[in-house]
Design a protein around this motif. Structure first.
Motif, PDB file in Angstrom:
ATOM      1  N   VAL A 117       0.841  -1.198   0.000  1.00 48.31           N
ATOM      2  CA  VAL A 117       0.000   0.000   0.000  1.00 48.31           C
ATOM      3  C   VAL A 117       0.876   1.248   0.000  1.00 48.31           C
ATOM      4  O   VAL A 117       1.683   1.446   0.911  1.00 48.31           O
ATOM      5  CB  VAL A 117      -0.939   0.017   1.238  1.00 48.31           C
ATOM      6  N   GLY A 118       0.696   2.078  -1.022  1.00 45.82           N
ATOM      7  CA  GLY A 118       1.458   3.327  -1.121  1.00 45.82           C
ATOM      8  C   GLY A 118       0.932   4.372  -0.153  1.00 45.82           C
ATOM      9  O   GLY A 118      -0.202   4.301   0.315  1.00 45.82           O
ATOM     10  N   GLU A 119       1.776   5.382   0.134  1.00 50.16           N
ATOM     11  CA  GLU A 119       1.377   6.441   1.071  1.00 50.16           C
ATOM     12  C   GLU A 119       0.158   7.189   0.559  1.00 50.16           C
ATOM     13  O   GLU A 119      -0.616   7.731   1.336  1.00 50.16           O
ATOM     14  CB  GLU A 119       2.533   7.440   1.253  1.00 50.16           C
ATOM     15  N   ASP A 120      -0.015   7.252  -0.756  1.00 50.66           N
ATOM     16  CA  ASP A 120      -1.156   7.947  -1.348  1.00 50.66           C
ATOM     17  C   ASP A 120      -2.193   6.948  -1.872  1.00 50.66           C
ATOM     18  O   ASP A 120      -3.073   7.317  -2.648  1.00 50.66           O
ATOM     19  CB  ASP A 120      -0.683   8.866  -2.481  1.00 50.66           C
ATOM     20  N   ASP A 121      -2.092   5.700  -1.425  1.00 53.04           N
ATOM     21  CA  ASP A 121      -3.012   4.641  -1.856  1.00 53.04           C
ATOM     22  C   ASP A 121      -3.002   4.436  -3.368  1.00 53.04           C
ATOM     23  O   ASP A 121      -3.990   3.990  -3.952  1.00 53.04           O
ATOM     24  CB  ASP A 121      -4.446   4.884  -1.358  1.00 53.04           C
TER      25      ASP A 121
END
Lengths: 212, 368
Positions: free
Chosen positions: B309-313
């Motif tokens: 999961v990326g920090e910005d989704d």
């Protein structure tokens, strides 16, 4: 606080263990079902309600392999791997009876007694031989107390052996599934009325160690 | 053995899709999977095929992918259980409905017309069983869903038919670049080589990146799913909620799959996960409040899929800093639908250094 002992299963293994452990809480169908577990807790379905029950020592004496898997017990096929005293790879969790291969009520009851004697610190009346338990004594020891499922698996099969049958217990299923038995959706839904906070994303501890 | 054209690390849907597209473009592809194909997020996915409610950066990819889903049997040889059931996001309050209206207006201003707002009457026409308090919603009538593991296996077969060699239980231990070739070190003293490496290792993508000396330290989650006992048919589209996490669908078998955001916990060392019963309970509650028809059902299965999961989704898709390295992981819980199109993007990036679809928002190094 006194040690909390929970026995799951009201068959011959559970009854025999309970007879020697009068303080233990016996979970038996149809009144109560242990449908899931996580470290230190079994989840019960009781009077149509879902509730957690904490334990220090657990005896799984019912044929519910998904319950053993939920605690992270090392498995061989659908059976938790146990040592002579019925201890699984997870400290404090024992398995007895049909789930470890007993095919008669007498054998199951004997498992229950041996585990109870071991919990009480008494000399057990014999040994539990999990189906297909390794003959080598050192290997047997490696499957007892104090080992994580992965360590137990690695001890058995070597660092690069195929350990999937032991610590990745998907048992031929594409994805490991829970719970051990169905639970009414409405009973589960009744546990909570307020929205829980969204759980934050996790970070890889391995990566963070590397960073430091 | 050597002489590979490309090595794909990760046997999830994205790795298989990239391998398929590389194979079809003539590359000799080795795919390495640490566990088994589809063992984590791909096999555990709710398998929604959704353009509805996408981050604007993902819309072009989701729209292109939906076109591919419509012809999925032509791509991978079977229909993957894909049905164009539609997807609906339900508004439970007027404020939520207003929020959906603003969203659709914003997306239309960008030139996309797939989403529409529907009122109370139309919501009841598409969802006759929805609870009385729901006031309207947002719909994409051409969206749908597929069957996750069946899709994974179909992509595997298609990739193998395109010449891809799939090797399971093959964790990668080292990556070194020299003389225009990646040396991929495996267990047992085995090394494989190729000019191109694709990192499609999902939640383990940051570890693979690190082997190549690249820091892409995104997180991960164990997205939780519930499956009910079979019920008579009562809902056709995939249903989401606006104010709380939920995704909900009824399969042809009658089972209802409930997911949409609540998380258990995952362990990257063992690849195992733990359910979160109280959060599962709230998912069940949300589903029951929207669809009272669930009242008598039982939860027969529950599971989690471990997913980067990326920090910005948003996902990581793009070229690495090292030559011949492409990253495609961390699809943040909504990668299933776009996998057919992302496989093409990855193949284009790997072979030509650029992609037909916009890739800039997914820059692997945007967080550092």
């Amino acid at each position: 606080m006194a040690e909390r002992i929970v026995i799951v299963g009201g068959g011959p293994a559970g009854q025999a263990a309970a007879a020697l452990l009068p303080e233990a809480r016996l979970i038996a169908r149809p009144d109560e079902t242990a449908w899931h577990g996580e470290p230190g807790t079994v989840w019960l379905l009781r009077d149509g309600a879902v509730e957690p029950l904490g334990f220090d020592t657990l005896v799984i004496a019912a044929p519910v392999p998904r319950l053993a898997i939920a605690f992270g017990c090392a498995m061989r096929g659908w059976q938790p791997v146990v040592d002579e005293a019925g201890r699984t790879s997870v400290p404090g969790i024992h398995a007895a009876g049909a789930i470890i291969g007993a095919v008669t009520a007498e054998e199951a009851a004997r498992h229950g007694r041996i585990i109870a004697q071991s919990i009480l610190g008494l000399a057990p009346e014999g040994t539990i031989l999990s189906a297909d338990l390794p003959e080598d004594e050192e290997e047997r020891r490696s499957l007892s107390h104090g080992f994580t499922p992965r360590e137990a698996a690695v001890a058995r099969l070597g660092e690069h052996g195929d350990t999937t049958d032991l610590f990745g217990p998907r048992l031929g299923e594409p994805i490991l599934l829970f719970p051990a038995s169905p639970v009414p959706l409405a009973a589960l839904a009744a546990r909570t009325t307020t929205p829980p906070a969204q759980r934050a994303r996790q970070y890889d501890a391995f990566m963070q160690r590397e960073q430091e | 053995m050597s002489g590979w054209g490309a090595i794909v690390i990760g046997g999830g849907l994205h790795g298989l899709s990239a391998a398929l597209q590389l194979g079809r473009r003539g590359a000799k592809v080795l795919l390495l999977e640490a566990d088994r194909v589809g063992a984590h997020a791909s096999g555990a996915s709710a398998a929604g095929v959704r353009t509805l409610g996408r981050d604007p950066a993902e819309i072009p990819i989701a729209v292109a992918a939906l076109e591919m889903w419509r012809g999925i049997a032509g791509l991978v040889g079977e229909d993957c259980g894909f049905v164009q059931s539609g997807q609906v996001k339900v508004a439970e309050t007027e404020a939520e409905l207003a929020q959906l209206g603003e969203r659709v207006a914003k997306v239309r201003a960008l030139g996309w017309e797939h989403e529409e707002v529907i009122d109370r009457a139309e919501l009841r026409r598409v969802l006759p069983a929805v609870a009385p308090h729901c006031v309207g919603g947002m719909i994409v009538r051409t969206d749908g869903f597929a069957i996750a593991y069946r899709t994974v296996l179909a992509f595997r077969r298609a990739a193998e038919a395109a010449g891809v060699v799939v090797r399971e239980h093959s964790p990668v231990r080292g990556l070194e670049r020299s003389g225009g070739t990646w040396r991929v070190r495996l267990d047992g003293g085995v090394t494989e080589g190729a000019p191109i490496v694709v990192n499609a290792a999902g939640a383990w993508g940051p570890r693979v990146a690190m082997l190549a000396g690249e820091r892409i330290p995104i997180g991960y989650s164990a997205f939780m799913m519930l499956l009910t006992s079979p019920l008579p048919p009562f809902v056709t589209p995939v249903v989401g909620a606006t104010g709380r996490p939920l995704s909900f669908k009824q399969l042809a078998s009658g089972h209802v799959m409930i997911g949409g955001g609540h998380k258990g916990t995952g362990d990257l060392e063992t690849g195992t996960y733990r359910l979160d019963i109280d959060r599962a309970a709230y998912s069940a509650r949300t589903a029951l409040e929207l669809f009272p028809a669930l009242e008598g059902s039982e939860i027969v299965h529950a599971w989690c899929g471990i997913e980067g999961v990326g920090e910005d989704d948003l996902p990581i898709i793009g070229l690495g800093r090292s030559e011949g390295l492409v990253h495609a992981f961390g699809f943040s819980g909504h990668g299933f639908a776009i996998a057919p199109a992302v496989g093409e993007m990855v193949a284009q990036l790997a072979l030509y250094g650029q992609s037909n679809l916009p890739v800039a928002p997914f820059n692997p190094f945007r967080f550092s």
